[in-house]
Scaffold this active site. Sequence first.
Site, PDB file in Angstrom:
ATOM      1  N   SER A 252       0.838  -1.190   0.000  1.00  0.00           N
ATOM      2  CA  SER A 252       0.000   0.000   0.000  1.00  0.00           C
ATOM      3  C   SER A 252       0.870   1.236   0.000  1.00  0.00           C
ATOM      4  O   SER A 252       1.980   1.213   0.521  1.00  0.00           O
ATOM      5  CB  SER A 252      -0.866   0.027   1.257  1.00  0.00           C
ATOM      6  OG  SER A 252      -0.017   0.150   2.378  1.00  0.00           O
ATOM      7  N   LYS A 253       0.342   2.295  -0.595  1.00  0.00           N
ATOM      8  CA  LYS A 253       1.185   3.481  -0.750  1.00  0.00           C
ATOM      9  C   LYS A 253       1.449   4.176   0.588  1.00  0.00           C
ATOM     10  O   LYS A 253       2.333   5.000   0.679  1.00  0.00           O
ATOM     11  CB  LYS A 253       0.602   4.437  -1.792  1.00  0.00           C
ATOM     12  CG  LYS A 253      -0.679   5.106  -1.442  1.00  0.00           C
ATOM     13  CD  LYS A 253      -1.048   6.072  -2.565  1.00  0.00           C
ATOM     14  CE  LYS A 253      -2.403   6.695  -2.323  1.00  0.00           C
ATOM     15  NZ  LYS A 253      -2.892   7.432  -3.462  1.00  0.00           N
ATOM     16  N   ARG A 254       0.715   3.805   1.612  1.00  0.00           N
ATOM     17  CA  ARG A 254       1.006   4.390   2.914  1.00  0.00           C
ATOM     18  C   ARG A 254       2.309   3.846   3.482  1.00  0.00           C
ATOM     19  O   ARG A 254       2.932   4.457   4.325  1.00  0.00           O
ATOM     20  CB  ARG A 254      -0.126   4.115   3.903  1.00  0.00           C
ATOM     21  CG  ARG A 254      -1.325   4.977   3.620  1.00  0.00           C
ATOM     22  CD  ARG A 254      -2.244   5.035   4.813  1.00  0.00           C
ATOM     23  NE  ARG A 254      -3.254   6.050   4.583  1.00  0.00           N
ATOM     24  CZ  ARG A 254      -4.084   6.481   5.499  1.00  0.00           C
ATOM     25  NH1 ARG A 254      -4.034   6.000   6.723  1.00  0.00           N
ATOM     26  NH2 ARG A 254      -4.977   7.399   5.220  1.00  0.00           N
TER      27      ARG A 254
END
Length: 494
Positions: A252-254
């Site tokens: 995930s881009k987080r």
Amino acid sequence: MTVRTRVAPSPTGDPHVGTAYMALFCLCLARHQGGQFILRIEDTDAVRSSAESEQNILGALNWLGLNWDEGPDVGGPHAPYRQSERLDIYREHVDRLLEAGHAFHCFCTPQRLDDMRREQMARGETGRYDGHCLALTPEEVASRLEAGEPSTVRMKVPEAGVCTVRDELRGDIEIDYGQVDMQVLLKTDGNPTYHLAVVVDDHLMEITHIVRGEEWINSAPKHQLLYEYFDWEMPVLIHMPLLRNPDKSKLSKRKNPTSIWFYERMGFMPEAVVNYLGMLGWSMPDGEEKFSLQRMIEQFSTERITLGSPVFDVEKLKWLNGRWIREELDDRQLAERLVHWAFNQDNLDRVIPLVKERLEVFSEFGPQLGFLVDGLPSVAPADFENKRLDQAEIVRVLQFVSWSLDSHGDWRPEPINQLFADLAGKLDMKIRDILAPVFVAISGSNVAPPLFESMALLGPDMCRARVRHAINVLGGVSKKQAKRLEKEYAGLAS
Ligand code: GLU
């Protein structure tokens, strides 16, 4: 039989490394057997899809050298390759299902569906359409349609029994029909859902092997039923394991930069990125980790796909990239790559107007340009020290900035300015107090062009990564803090 595979991205965001991962395996499977690899754009979600995102996906896959034989840009015998241009085809196919009694009109309102789901949840059941509109007589359906009442079309699903779907990597998978929803095929606005469009297109485009992420396994029974209803042959299914963050959660881009452009901005070689994606979940017969796309195509077989949870580890990718630089580029080639990457005309055209104002001698250009050709700048907590905010407050501000940037799309200077102005307003802070740590995070030094212009030049992926990097440098955010901040942030938004 000619092997035909397709990658079918939805143009709803940044070009994701997961899309490149699927494209790579599709391409190798097809080309190994002299087949074709197709790119199809799944843009039936008109609200979330954008032409800009489509361009970005095509550009990023091209940068990686994952070229397709048929697609929206190059055309092909099964054009159009953009689902939004195929709406009549889907409607025609829904009519066929309706006529054969495999699908039905549903007039349930969103309110009724919500209530139904809530009651099912309260009873501990799986949320599933309860078949309410199956009881309508053909006359009732006709008159309600005539009256213009909003409706969807749903597929019928057997009441009971077990559906067996075959996955090339996993063998037979059994799923209870009780778990399979009477999927909406045509939405109220007359557009198809993914499930209808994917089946119709894969068949019409003569796809023989479907390679996609394992998150779609649960949809396979619906798709298989549709193939049966249409009396079509089902393609071979290959559900690839999902890429993971180092903590094993779904990539995930987080937690990890997921946009392909981030890797281009960081100065990775496309060959190394492709090699790395190939290594995740697949191995060469001789065990060698470094291999070219061409070698992977030659040696490809689905038998050597492993079903573990491949971790996308940027450090490992860096190591591999280093090998590519040293082993594959001579000095002249490396020089050419560097010039192309950093000092290309496009970069220069954009940066020169910004620094010209401030330039007295050429030697000042290097430091001014530094921010643009840097990766994650080497900043230390002391660089963020600030008279008005302590470290905890700076982390809080940067975390809010990071979340705001995640959902921000327009990367021109003025909208970026507006984003900070809005955030300052919501936090009841002065904008310059917010901008001070952001400037350090983005520029990595005191010498750089103005912040919003710098951010516009760097693009979303690198800006987001630098803000996240700054948060980590400042000690990061614990899970507990993140929860608290998330709550606060949600409050700001409303
Ligand atoms: N549009 C789907 C996606 O974005 C494609 C899934 C599939 O390959 O069937 O993941």
